[in-house]
Structures are given as structure tokens and as C-alpha cells.
Design a protein around this motif. Sequence first.
Motif, PDB file in Angstrom:
ATOM      1  N   HIS A 102      -6.477  -0.664  -5.894  1.00 51.12           N
ATOM      2  CA  HIS A 102      -6.433   0.819  -6.237  1.00 51.12           C
ATOM      3  C   HIS A 102      -5.532   0.999  -7.739  1.00 51.12           C
ATOM      4  CE1 HIS A 102      -8.014   3.556  -3.169  1.00 51.12           C
ATOM      5  NE2 HIS A 102      -7.853   2.491  -2.255  1.00 51.12           N
ATOM      6  N   HIS A 159      -3.524  -4.341   1.732  1.00 49.05           N
ATOM      7  CA  HIS A 159      -4.699  -3.853   1.737  1.00 49.05           C
ATOM      8  C   HIS A 159      -5.463  -3.267   2.767  1.00 49.05           C
ATOM      9  CE1 HIS A 159      -8.742  -3.328  -0.265  1.00 49.05           C
ATOM     10  NE2 HIS A 159      -9.605  -3.952   0.872  1.00 49.05           N
ATOM     11  N   ASP A 161      -1.899  -2.128  -4.359  1.00 51.06           N
ATOM     12  CA  ASP A 161      -2.004  -0.787  -4.127  1.00 51.06           C
ATOM     13  C   ASP A 161      -0.899   0.273  -4.216  1.00 51.06           C
ATOM     14  OD1 ASP A 161      -4.863  -1.273  -3.746  1.00 51.06           O
ATOM     15  OD2 ASP A 161      -5.020  -0.615  -1.864  1.00 51.06           O
ATOM     16  N   HIS A 206       0.329   3.531  -2.276  1.00 52.13           N
ATOM     17  CA  HIS A 206      -0.503   4.869  -2.682  1.00 52.13           C
ATOM     18  C   HIS A 206       0.236   5.642  -3.279  1.00 52.13           C
ATOM     19  CE1 HIS A 206      -4.377   3.148  -1.328  1.00 52.13           C
ATOM     20  NE2 HIS A 206      -3.660   2.264  -0.425  1.00 52.13           N
ATOM     21  N   HIS A 248      -4.035  -1.844   5.592  1.00 48.91           N
ATOM     22  CA  HIS A 248      -3.150  -0.630   5.694  1.00 48.91           C
ATOM     23  C   HIS A 248      -2.415  -0.941   7.417  1.00 48.91           C
ATOM     24  CE1 HIS A 248      -4.620   2.473   2.619  1.00 48.91           C
ATOM     25  NE2 HIS A 248      -4.330   1.102   2.158  1.00 48.91           N
ATOM     26  N   ASP A 258       0.808  -1.414   0.054  1.00 40.94           N
ATOM     27  CA  ASP A 258       0.036  -0.092  -0.080  1.00 40.94           C
ATOM     28  C   ASP A 258       0.720   1.300  -0.044  1.00 40.94           C
ATOM     29  OD1 ASP A 258      -2.924  -1.134   0.374  1.00 40.94           O
ATOM     30  OD2 ASP A 258      -1.769  -2.234   1.472  1.00 40.94           O
TER      31      ASP A 258
HETATM   32 ZN   LIG Z   1      -4.652   0.446   0.251  1.00 36.78          ZN
END
Ligand SMILES: [Zn+2]
Length: 286
Positions: free
Chosen positions: A153, A193, A114, A74, A195, A72
Amino acid sequence: MALLRWGLGRQNVHRSSRVLLLKLTVIVISVLLLCEYFIYYLVIVRCRWPEVKTLAHGDGQEPVLKAMFLADTHLLGEIRGHWLDKLRREWQMERAFQTALWLLQPEVVFILGDIFDEGKWSTPQAWADDVQRFQKMFRHGSHVQLKVVIGNHDIGFHYHHGCISASLSINSLPLLGCQLLWWLQPRLVLSGHTHSACEVLHPGGVLEVSVPSFSWRNRNNPSFIMGSLTSRDYALSKCYLPFEDRVLTTYGAVVSFLVLLVLAHFERLPSSLLSGWKRCRTHMRR
Ligand SMILES: [Zn+2]
């Protein structure tokens, strides 16, 4: 005579202002270097690869694979997030990743989904730009393998095909998860996923570890998992990254100190504080 004294006085004022400017510059550069560069070394150097039991193999012991797992990241795209937020998060993740590569020398790195925040909306041009930035941040030598898993994402599966969204996160998908576990018979499951970090013991004693987010946008102190893997066994440990609130507190304290320094220099502090300041300076010079 008076003119000469006035000239000398002006020279002294100029000299002390230059000294003040030099002091401010040195303090600012040192704090920036510490909080934006060396802090990653000071924190990550404490992480250790976990010990795993190894069996005799030929003349020595069986090989151990050193694997790093993060999730993640992001990376912000062009739609969401302020440019400063984007710049800061990417700098933090790049420094953390590059420092970890240098200090810990993993053989393989897995990023569990992500990677991007806006994969679902990106235009081809924005997508190409995001990918280029990702490749720069997570650059690595040819002796390190980088394996990247797609998350919801990254390509918007979250809204179109919910079942694939979890990037190996089997716990959120009981039915598919059980089928996958039965089919693959894994010894260990690592997922992204959520976090945050959590552990689930699946039927049959299969441990699932959820890897926290690697971005300071999602957590105050991101972390990643270090795994020592052999053909029969594994051992995991967690490596924590710097706390962002401590970095911000340091900046706040330094800014306050600099303001005090400037006010004291121009004698703009309240008289009680100013006399204390002067006493402190004389004491330090002794
Ligand atoms: Zn995420």
C-alpha cells in the motif's frame, strides 16, 4: 413580599442550573480523558517483555535486545476515508505508540509495511503531508531506533510487482519464500500484510509470525509483538490494545446517563422514574 420570593426562586433556579452545567462538564471531561488518554496506560501497563534464556557473557549475562514489531498502520490519505475517521485512527495509534514507548522502553521498533493506505495514488504534496503526519505520530527519542519496511500500500507494488508486496510475508509467496529462507537462513520471520495473527512453521523449523494490524480501522483490538532477542535465542509475547467496542459502549452509557440527568433536572421524566430518581438522590446524600 411576593416579588422578593419570586426573585429568590429565580436565583435558586439559576444556581441549580449552574451546578448541573458544572456536573455535566466534569463528567464529560473525565470520560474523555479516560477513554482517549488514560485507557492506553491502563491497558498497555499489563504487557511484559518475555523472558529469554541468556548465557554468561564476560562478568554478567549476554545482552538482550528489546524489540517491538507492529504492522499495517494504513494512515488514510486525502482520497479515501472521512476526515473524522482519519483523525480518530491517527489519534488512537499515536497515543498507543507513545504510551507503549513510555511504559515499555523498547530499544528498536520495526513497522512491517503498509504504513500508508494511498501511497500508490498520492500526489507528491499529499505524500509529503502523509509522511509528516507519520513522523509526528511515531516520534521517538534518539535512544530508540525505528525501522520501517515498505508494504504494497505504500508504493503500489501490489499491482505492479506482486512479489514484493508482502513486506516480508513469505507465506504468501511459496517459491520466493523458500528461496529467501534458503538464502538468509533466518531463525525467525515476522511479517505484516494479513492484518491478523497467524503462525506458520516453515521447512527447517523456521517459525513465521504474522503481526496483526496496529489500526483500529482494521481491528477491534489491535496488538503488537514484543520480542526479547539475544544472539542465539528469542522469546515473543503479544501486547493487546484497548477494545474499541468497549470504548464506544462506555460513551453510549455516559450519554444516556447525561440525558437522564438533564431530564430529571427539568422534571421531564415520567413521574414513576422521577420519584425513583429523587429517592435515589436522597439516599446518596445521607
Ligand atoms: Zn495492509
